[in-house]
Design an enzyme around this catalytic site. Structure first.
Site, PDB file in Angstrom:
ATOM      1  N   LEU A 169       0.818  -1.218   0.000  1.00 22.68           N
ATOM      2  CA  LEU A 169       0.000   0.000   0.000  1.00 22.68           C
ATOM      3  C   LEU A 169       0.847   1.262   0.000  1.00 22.68           C
ATOM      4  O   LEU A 169       0.418   2.305  -0.479  1.00 22.68           O
ATOM      5  CB  LEU A 169      -0.914   0.009   1.234  1.00 22.68           C
ATOM      6  CG  LEU A 169      -1.948  -1.135   1.313  1.00 22.68           C
ATOM      7  CD1 LEU A 169      -2.707  -1.059   2.626  1.00 22.68           C
ATOM      8  CD2 LEU A 169      -2.909  -1.076   0.143  1.00 22.68           C
ATOM      9  N   GLY A 170       2.056   1.188   0.543  1.00 20.32           N
ATOM     10  CA  GLY A 170       2.915   2.361   0.607  1.00 20.32           C
ATOM     11  C   GLY A 170       4.061   2.106   1.562  1.00 20.32           C
ATOM     12  O   GLY A 170       4.275   0.991   2.051  1.00 20.32           O
ATOM     13  N   GLY A 171       4.820   3.147   1.830  1.00 20.35           N
ATOM     14  CA  GLY A 171       5.957   3.032   2.727  1.00 20.35           C
ATOM     15  C   GLY A 171       6.353   4.394   3.239  1.00 20.35           C
ATOM     16  O   GLY A 171       5.975   5.423   2.685  1.00 20.35           O
ATOM     17  N   GLY A 172       7.131   4.407   4.314  1.00 21.94           N
ATOM     18  CA  GLY A 172       7.564   5.667   4.899  1.00 21.94           C
ATOM     19  C   GLY A 172       8.808   5.473   5.730  1.00 21.94           C
ATOM     20  O   GLY A 172       9.579   4.520   5.532  1.00 21.94           O
ATOM     21  N   PHE A 220       9.203   4.566   8.768  1.00 22.26           N
ATOM     22  CA  PHE A 220       9.251   3.488   9.739  1.00 22.26           C
ATOM     23  C   PHE A 220       9.128   2.115   9.096  1.00 22.26           C
ATOM     24  O   PHE A 220       9.353   1.117   9.753  1.00 22.26           O
ATOM     25  CB  PHE A 220       8.139   3.676  10.778  1.00 22.26           C
ATOM     26  CG  PHE A 220       8.249   4.952  11.546  1.00 22.26           C
ATOM     27  CD1 PHE A 220       7.452   6.045  11.227  1.00 22.26           C
ATOM     28  CD2 PHE A 220       9.169   5.084  12.567  1.00 22.26           C
ATOM     29  CE1 PHE A 220       7.556   7.226  11.931  1.00 22.26           C
ATOM     30  CE2 PHE A 220       9.274   6.263  13.276  1.00 22.26           C
ATOM     31  CZ  PHE A 220       8.468   7.339  12.958  1.00 22.26           C
ATOM     32  N   VAL A 252       3.953  -0.832   4.236  1.00 30.64           N
ATOM     33  CA  VAL A 252       2.603  -1.229   4.626  1.00 30.64           C
ATOM     34  C   VAL A 252       2.014  -2.108   3.536  1.00 30.64           C
ATOM     35  O   VAL A 252       2.123  -1.803   2.338  1.00 30.64           O
ATOM     36  CB  VAL A 252       1.699   0.005   4.859  1.00 30.64           C
ATOM     37  CG1 VAL A 252       0.317  -0.428   5.337  1.00 30.64           C
ATOM     38  CG2 VAL A 252       2.336   0.943   5.868  1.00 30.64           C
ATOM     39  N   LYS A 281       1.890  -3.095   8.892  1.00 28.69           N
ATOM     40  CA  LYS A 281       3.118  -2.300   8.769  1.00 28.69           C
ATOM     41  C   LYS A 281       4.289  -3.143   9.277  1.00 28.69           C
ATOM     42  O   LYS A 281       4.314  -3.580  10.415  1.00 28.69           O
ATOM     43  CB  LYS A 281       3.011  -1.008   9.569  1.00 28.69           C
ATOM     44  CG  LYS A 281       4.298  -0.163   9.508  1.00 28.69           C
ATOM     45  CD  LYS A 281       4.179   1.105  10.329  1.00 28.69           C
ATOM     46  CE  LYS A 281       3.327   2.146   9.636  1.00 28.69           C
ATOM     47  NZ  LYS A 281       4.009   2.722   8.462  1.00 28.69           N
ATOM     48  N   ASP A 328       5.587  13.972  12.376  1.00 26.47           N
ATOM     49  CA  ASP A 328       5.583  13.876  10.902  1.00 26.47           C
ATOM     50  C   ASP A 328       4.174  14.065  10.355  1.00 26.47           C
ATOM     51  O   ASP A 328       3.673  13.229   9.602  1.00 26.47           O
ATOM     52  CB  ASP A 328       6.162  12.530  10.462  1.00 26.47           C
ATOM     53  CG  ASP A 328       6.515  12.517   8.978  1.00 26.47           C
ATOM     54  OD1 ASP A 328       6.685  13.614   8.410  1.00 26.47           O
ATOM     55  OD2 ASP A 328       6.593  11.427   8.387  1.00 26.47           O
TER      56      ASP A 328
END
Length: 841
Positions: free
Chosen positions: A524-527, A529, A532, A546, A641
């Site tokens: 779904l995405g990432g960041g 940390f 996901v 996550k 954030d």
């Protein structure tokens, strides 16, 4: 130190050394003199005090040192054995050089090399063993009575020994890869000297790299980053009197003063720090990017404040010949099919400029005369940025003819065929990029030796009927067995998940999460940390998993922190359903948000824009969620954030704040969290850079920046070459013309009072002084209509209005009989004055 019998006038005391000399008899004179030398640091080199070996000189304020420096040879930081005269910071633990005298002339033995004042007054580097001069300041000096002094600005100055105001030469005027505050970067129109930045070849080799940053030699007021002094791949845009037109972020340079000077004799740009205690440096990195870095004492490391180009793959020919760049992989560079690294040692040091070499020679390159040599083949590379220097092939009117035209020329390395015709490449393939969607994308057919690609004919095999029947029977039996085993395991997993619920959180097993996420296949995405992934529980409940990166906490502490996050529940916070702590694996399981993030809906969503009513609902809901974290939890939770990417939306567009509490969970300090994030510089409060303790008001600043983006429907820095949206919004707000700030896709359909109120709140949130920003509780009351909000001053960082008053109020009571909730908020707000129920500036 060994610099002579008299340190001279330019000495200073070392902290911790006593100024009281022991009362000793003359017999102990040598011991006494040794103590004097030990307790003083020398900042000069004169005709009697050369520099060699491990000796160094230190500036008066102990900010910079000069001496012989040996860069690490690899990632293990072992010495390369080569030494260079360099200047570095002496007051921080991380050894960081800012200037190098001999970038391409290493010294193997500093004990036989001397950095000294020559007989003609110049500062020289002399190899005494070979009686050879390796480097010189090479300036014309009327008097040979000179000396060199290291300044607290980081500059090594060659001055007149009798009159220090006469300066013959300064190292800061001849930068290498680092541009320090106070230094010039420009062009001397009289001498033609260009003061430019050139990076190291790699982290172990300070010799000049292929990239450079310099002022346009043709006389315009813009800077270029060049590859090999020939290709411009980034420009600052011309100076418009306040900023460079393509660098709108300059309007938010909290700790910097910028100046551009352009006259008949020279053109140059320089910057200075508003606070001299803040350490900052501008670097031309060996990966082709320019970077502004700031030292954060609390984390004892440099953090990235700004860089260009923003994407690493926008650097021209970063990966060298036959190398391809990918923004979705680490390392960024890899060799294309049929090629391997030309110099593995350079690649290990992240120096990819040497590129790649062909593994197997082409048919026409092979000296073999065997008639069995197979013809070359072509490997298809789809969706790539096509290399430069393509040549049109005559007669290639079809894809087949284009392929044949390339095969018939031994120097042809690749071809492409499209609506514009047939194009071939005879030179090295440069500037390739995988998974590219910009201008110049296409399908490249890469020429390789036949042995590099599989032979399709060998795949065709004849299998007799008996073997086919036997294999089929075995497969059927195995299939039945696996089916029953799968059903059994599925029932056991469902029962296990239902039994592991402890209170409100579920303790998942890692293999169970692998199963429900189909082995983490749907990202779904990432960041900062971790990444996901989407999953589905046995009862068909959709979840988001996550997978945490960079984890350092133990099992007991992890479960305690997860328990705290699990009990932090609010309608505007993403709910934590469970966790996994198995070995070194740490995962968090959240409820799934079907509408994705606000970033997707606002910037890259459907053509139908979010209505103003939904945007206002999102702004209010987000404030409520942050207020719960700041004021309603047992311990205040600072998000650190806040941005559209971390605001998720459910089916009804109700906003939910995500990723709260993760900074503490992963055991990272705030500055470390920020350095691992990408693309969030536009939301940082100024106190992050100044190094003061962080409070919940840092979240308020980020929330204000996000409010501007909710209003305009675009990122703050994406409103044109000269426009930084918060600056425009502050100006329009004071002019009373907020309607022009609204997202054009809404066609003016917005509640005027709500729009005005939202703009005011946003401007209050981004005030430079955190004490003048509202709390999240006050923001909620303003957006709910319980408090009125006054016209805010324009922040000093936006450079529109002058200094703000020392005492500022941002709201006033709607009536004398406001609710008790309003009274409590007012009582706990920042220092303010009130006259007849209305706030005063």
């Amino acid at each position: 130190m060994g610099y002579g019998t008299s340190p001279g006038p330019h000495t200073h005391s070392i902290p911790g050394c006593s100024s009281k000399l022991p009362s000793m008899a003359p017999l102990f004179f040598l011991l006494l003199f040794g103590q004097i030398l030990l307790c003083t640091a020398i900042d000069t080199i004169n005709s009697t005090t050369p520099l060699s070996g491990t000796q160094k000189i230190v500036s008066a304020g102990q900010k910079f040192a000069l001496g012989f420096y040996s860069p690490p040879s690899n990632a293990t930081s072992s010495s390369s054995g080569n030494y260079y005269i360099a200047i570095w910071y002496s007051n921080i633990p991380t050894l960081t050089t800012v200037w190098t005298a001999t970038t391409d002339v290493p010294v193997s033995d500093p004990t036989t090399t001397s950095f000294q004042i020559a007989t003609d007054g110049n500062l020289v580097l002399l190899d005494q063993a070979k009686n050879q001069q390796l480097w010189s300041t090479n300036v014309s000096i009327a008097s040979n009575s000179t000396m060199a002094i290291i300044r607290d600005s980081g500059s090594l100055d060659l001055i007149n020994a009798s009159n220090s105001s006469i300066v013959y030469w300064r190292s800061i005027d001849y930068p290498t890869n680092t541009w320090l505050p106070g230094g010039k970067l420009g062009l001397n129109k009289t001498t033609g000297l260009s003061q430019r930045l050139v990076p190291w070849k790699n982290s172990a080799d300070p010799s000049p790299g292929l990239f450079s940053l310099e002022l346009d030699p043709n006389g315009t007021t813009q800077y270029f980053i060049q590859w090999n002094e020939s290709i411009n791949y980034w420009t600052s845009g011309p100076w418009n009197g306040n900023i460079f037109s393509l660098v709108p972020e300059m309007t938010s340079g909290y700790n910097y003063d910028f100046r551009f000077i352009n006259n008949a004799t020279e053109s140059y740009f320089y910057y200075s720090m508003k606070d001299d205690a803040v350490l900052s440096r501008f670097v031309m990195d060996f990966n082709g990017q320019i970077k502004q870095l700031t030292w954060v004492p609390s984390s004892q490391q440099w953090i990235l404040f700004w860089s260009q180009p923003r994407s690493q793959c926008e650097v021209y020919a970063l990966c060298g010949a036959y190398g391809s760049c990918s923004v979705n992989a680490l390392p960024f560079c890899n060799c294309i099919k049929g090629y391997s690294q030309k110099d593995q040692n350079d690649w290990d040091l992240q120096d990819y400029s040497g590129g790649c070499k062909r593994n197997v020679p082409l048919q026409c390159q092979n000296n073999s005369t065997s008639g069995q040599t197979k013809p070359d083949k072509f490997y298809t590379m789809e969706g790539v940025r096509l290399p430069d220097n393509a040549q049109s092939a005559a007669g290639g009117t079809s894809s087949g003819e284009c392929e044949l035209a390339c095969l018939n020329n031994c120097t042809c390395n690749a071809y492409t065929y499209n609506s514009s015709g047939c194009f071939v490449w005879h030179e090295d393939l440069m500037n390739l990029q995988d998974q590219y969607s910009g201008d110049g994308v296409g399908t490249l057919f890469l020429r390789l030796a036949a042995s590099e690609l599989p032979d399709r004919k060998k795949r065709k095999t004849a299998i007799i009927g008996g073997v086919v029947g036997g294999v089929a029977a075995v497969l059927i039996i195995l299939g039945v067995v696996f089916f029953f085993l799968f059903q059994k395991r599925r029932r056991e997993r469902t029962l296990r998940i239902s039994k592991t619920a402890g209170g409100t959180l579920i303790a998942f097993r890692y293999d169970d999460l692998q199963h429900v996420t189909s082995n983490f296949s749907q990202k779904l995405g990432g960041g900062a940390f971790g990444s996901v992934f989407k999953g589905k529980l046995p009862d068909s409940t959709a979840i988001a998993v996550k997978r945490l990166d960079g984890f350092h906490q133990g099992e007991k502490q992890f479960r305690a922190e997860v328990s705290t996050i699990g009990t932090t529940q609010h309608v505007n916070l993403v709910r934590l359903l469970g966790f996994c702590s198995q070995g070194s694996r740490r995962l968090l399981v959240y409820e799934f948000m079907p509408k994705g993030s606000l970033e997707v809906q606002l910037f890259t969503g459907d053509t139908t824009a979010l209505s103003w009513a939904i945007r206002y609902q999102i702004a209010l809901g987000t404030a409520r969620g942050l207020n719960y974290l700041h004021e309603k939890c047992r311990d205040c939770i600072i998000h650190c954030d806040v941005k559209p990417d971390n605001i998720l939306l459910d089916e009804s567009f109700v906003p939910k704040v995500s990723d709260f509490g993760l900074a503490k969970l992963l055991g990272r300090d705030f500055s470390r969290v920020l350095t691992t994030m990408r693309g969030t510089r536009g939301y940082l409060a100024p106190e992050w850079i100044s190094g003061v303790p962080i409070t919940a008001k840092a979240d308020v600043f980020s929330y204000g920046m996000m409010l501007f983006e909710i209003i305009s429907g675009r990122r703050n820095a994406d409103h044109g070459e000269d426009t930084f949206f918060p600056t425009l919004a502050a100006s329009k707000l004071h002019e009373g013309d907020v309607q022009t700030l609204l997202d054009p896709r809404l066609k003016g359909d917005a509640n005027p009072d709500e729009l005005m109120k939202t703009c005011k709140v946003a401007c209050w949130c981004i005030q430079d002084d955190e004490s003048t920003r509202p709390t999240t509780g006050q923001i909620v009351q303003i957006l709910e209509g319980l408090l009125d909000v006054n016209m805010p001053p324009v922040p000093r960082s936006l450079k529109v209005l002058g200094e703000s008053p020392n005492v500022i109020n941002f709201f006033s009571d709607l009536s004398s009989s406001q609710t008790s909730q309003t009274q409590n908020s007012t009582a706990t707000s920042q220092t303010h004055t009130s006259t007849s129920g209305s706030s005063q500036l």
